[in-house]
Write a protein that holds these residues in place. Structure first.
Motif, PDB file in Angstrom:
ATOM      1  N   THR A   1      41.814  49.537  41.440  1.00  0.00           N
ATOM      2  CA  THR A   1      42.588  48.356  41.024  1.00  0.00           C
ATOM      3  C   THR A   1      44.101  48.486  41.200  1.00  0.00           C
ATOM      4  O   THR A   1      44.810  47.483  41.082  1.00  0.00           O
ATOM      5  CB  THR A   1      42.281  48.001  39.551  1.00  0.00           C
TER       6      THR A   1
ATOM      7  N   ALA B   1      43.434  47.913  34.027  1.00  0.00           N
ATOM      8  CA  ALA B   1      42.736  47.113  35.025  1.00  0.00           C
ATOM      9  C   ALA B   1      41.342  47.700  35.229  1.00  0.00           C
ATOM     10  O   ALA B   1      40.986  48.171  36.313  1.00  0.00           O
ATOM     11  CB  ALA B   1      43.519  47.085  36.329  1.00  0.00           C
ATOM     12  N   ASP B   2      40.595  47.693  34.172  1.00  0.00           N
ATOM     13  CA  ASP B   2      39.186  48.081  34.213  1.00  0.00           C
ATOM     14  C   ASP B   2      38.536  47.534  32.950  1.00  0.00           C
ATOM     15  O   ASP B   2      39.091  47.674  31.855  1.00  0.00           O
ATOM     16  CB  ASP B   2      39.014  49.602  34.264  1.00  0.00           C
TER      17      ASP B   2
ATOM     18  N   HIS C   1      36.194  48.435  31.087  1.00  0.00           N
ATOM     19  CA  HIS C   1      35.816  49.335  29.985  1.00  0.00           C
ATOM     20  C   HIS C   1      37.007  49.964  29.263  1.00  0.00           C
ATOM     21  O   HIS C   1      36.840  50.937  28.504  1.00  0.00           O
ATOM     22  CB  HIS C   1      34.816  50.385  30.477  1.00  0.00           C
TER      23      HIS C   1
HETATM   24  C1  LIG Z   1      35.884  48.677  39.628  1.00  0.00           C
HETATM   25  C2  LIG Z   1      36.257  48.201  38.266  1.00  0.00           C
HETATM   26  C3  LIG Z   1      37.213  47.073  38.381  1.00  0.00           C
HETATM   27  C4  LIG Z   1      35.036  47.916  37.387  1.00  0.00           C
HETATM   28  C5  LIG Z   1      35.409  47.397  35.998  1.00  0.00           C
HETATM   29  O1  LIG Z   1      36.396  46.734  35.755  1.00  0.00           O
HETATM   30  O2  LIG Z   1      34.689  47.637  35.073  1.00  0.00           O
HETATM   31  C6  LIG Z   1      34.156  49.142  37.237  1.00  0.00           C
HETATM   32  O3  LIG Z   1      34.776  50.186  36.576  1.00  0.00           O
HETATM   33  C7  LIG Z   1      32.844  48.803  36.577  1.00  0.00           C
HETATM   34  O4  LIG Z   1      32.415  49.512  35.695  1.00  0.00           O
HETATM   35  O5  LIG Z   1      32.215  47.808  36.989  1.00  0.00           O
END
Ligand SMILES: CC(C)[C@H](C(=O)O)[C@@H](O)C(=O)O
Ligand code: SF4
Length: 418
Positions: free
Chosen positions: A35, A117-118, A120
């Protein structure tokens, strides 16, 4: 007040309540190899200076080491950004999964506002921090200004009581997913409490908050306590800072009226939980899925790649061998967990058992790096998502469980709790 309201109120210096909109300064902003490039693109459209080079953390975890030239090129963009803006905190050489690295390296503390930016990023609510996932364009704005806005979330209180040594944090969160449903907590806080939650260590508490997003949750939250402060000490946070955090501890009094709703369950007589294809809320008690043949088992990810998870699995696998109809991939969530597992002899146990050990990172979790499934194959994973095609093949199936169930099933070649 709910914990979400209390954290945001403390940060803002005035009382705010569910449904209020607030503009807020973030204490920590995180992006990863997947990201950062898009975040950089959005950032560069509005600024040429980051808000604070010490409050940004960048981690390579999704495609590390790079498996395609596209991934390698994205990593070049990120490395250049780190150099150009003199970003102080970065972990690029297989140090581990961002959601493990942040707490492990002492970046996460109670009462903080953390954005990443994820999806989780909600994992860090286990420390009593307001932590949530953003898209890359929102993160670009944060990298430029250090600010963002939230609608203060309403809260679902999840009270878990009872004692049962077969039940892990993963079983508790899968049960919660079943009760709340895939969108039952949309834009809400999931505030966990009760004696069974208090008894969990930080690794297990992180599992509860990690999967808040699987119910649509904005944040997962657990009040900080002595278990939290002990973890911070081990993560290198100074005694002085811990004393300061203890002075500023946020304690909430549970008040039914402040919650959107309350979910309660007792784990004493609960059986282990398994999420069936193709959604984390499609949860069944293990007795309903016993005997399901499994082609691949994966122990790892930001949900269950902690040292405690590896210890549980190794204890079960010691001296046994893998069932010839299945394969096992084990990935420690960070390099320091890998080192610890080596020191404790856990890696020897896994290798002797017949497992494949891969470099710290997300591994097969989202089907974009390694451990991709073949047509018709079935995987049992300790991860958090089992959407159709999640592990890289639309014609495969993924079940989710705790590390103990994954390990036991690797011996038998089918889902078992024996
Ligand atoms: C790639 C990333 C943006 C994604 C997320 O945001 O969760 C990944 O970590 C997931 O677990 O699908
Ligand atoms: S381990 Fe899986 S869920 Fe966690 S950040 Fe990586 S891809 Fe996302």
């Amino acid at each position: 007040m709910t914990l979400a309201e209390a954290i945001l109120s403390k940060k803002l210096g005035k009382n705010v309540y569910a449904k209020d909109s607030v503009e807020i300064d973030v204490d920590l902003a995180m992006t990863h190899d997947g990201t950062t490039p898009l975040t950089v693109k959005a950032f560069e459209e509005i600024s040429d200076r980051v808000f604070d080079n010490k409050k940004i953390v960048i981690v390579f975890d999704h495609n590390i080491p790079a498996n395609t030239s596209k991934a390698a090129n994205m990593q070049i963009i990120t490395r250049d950004f780190i150099k150009k803006h003199d970003i102080k905190n970065y972990y690029l050489d297989g140090e581990g999964i961002c959601h493990q690295i942040l707490p492990e390296k002492g970046h996460v503390k109670p009462n903080m506002v953390i954005v990443g930016a994820d999806s989780h990023t909600c994992t860090h609510g286990a420390f009593g921090a307001f932590a949530t996932g953003f898209g890359a364009s929102d993160m670009g704005y944060v990298y430029a200004t250090g600010k963002t806005w939230f609608r203060v979330p309403e809260t679902i209180r999840v009270n878990v009581t009872g004692k049962n040594e077969n039940i892990s944090g993963k079983d508790i969160v899968l049960k919660t997913c079943k009760e709340v449903g895939r969108s039952g907590a949309t834009y809400m806080a999931l505030e966990y409490g009760g004696s069974a939650v208090k008894a969990l260590n930080m690794d297990e508490r992180m599992v509860l908050c990690n999967m808040a997003i699987e119910m649509g949750g904005k944040v997962g939250l657990i009040e900080a306590d002595h278990t939290t402060y002990d973890y911070l000490k081990n993560a290198g946070v100074s005694n002085q800072e811990i004393a300061e955090l203890q002075r500023n501890k946020i304690s909430i009094t549970e008040n039914e009226e402040t919650y959107f709703k309350t979910v309660e369950f007792d784990i004493t007589d609960m059986e282990e939980q398994v999420a069936c294809p193709h959604h984390p809320d499609n949860v069944k008690g293990i007795s309903e899925v016993l005997g399901t043949p499994i082609d691949q088992i994966f122990i790892g990810s930001c949900t269950n790649g902690h040292i405690g998870d590896l210890r549980i699995a190794a204890k079960i696998l010691k001296g046994k061998s893998i069932n010839k109809n299945t394969r096992l991939i084990v990935i420690p969530a960070s390099k320091s967990i890998l080192k610890q597992a080596l020191n404790e002899g856990l890696i020897d146990i896994f290798v002797d058992f017949g497992a494949l050990i891969c470099a710290p990172g997300c591994g097969p979790c989202l089907g974009a790096h390694e451990g991709v499934l073949g047509d018709g194959e079935v995987c049992l994973a300790t991860t958090n998502r089992n959407f159709k095609g999640r592990m890289g093949n639309i014609n495969s199936e993924v079940y989710l469980s705790s590390p103990a169930i994954a390990a036991k099933s690797a011996i038998k070649g089918h889902i078992t709790n024996e």
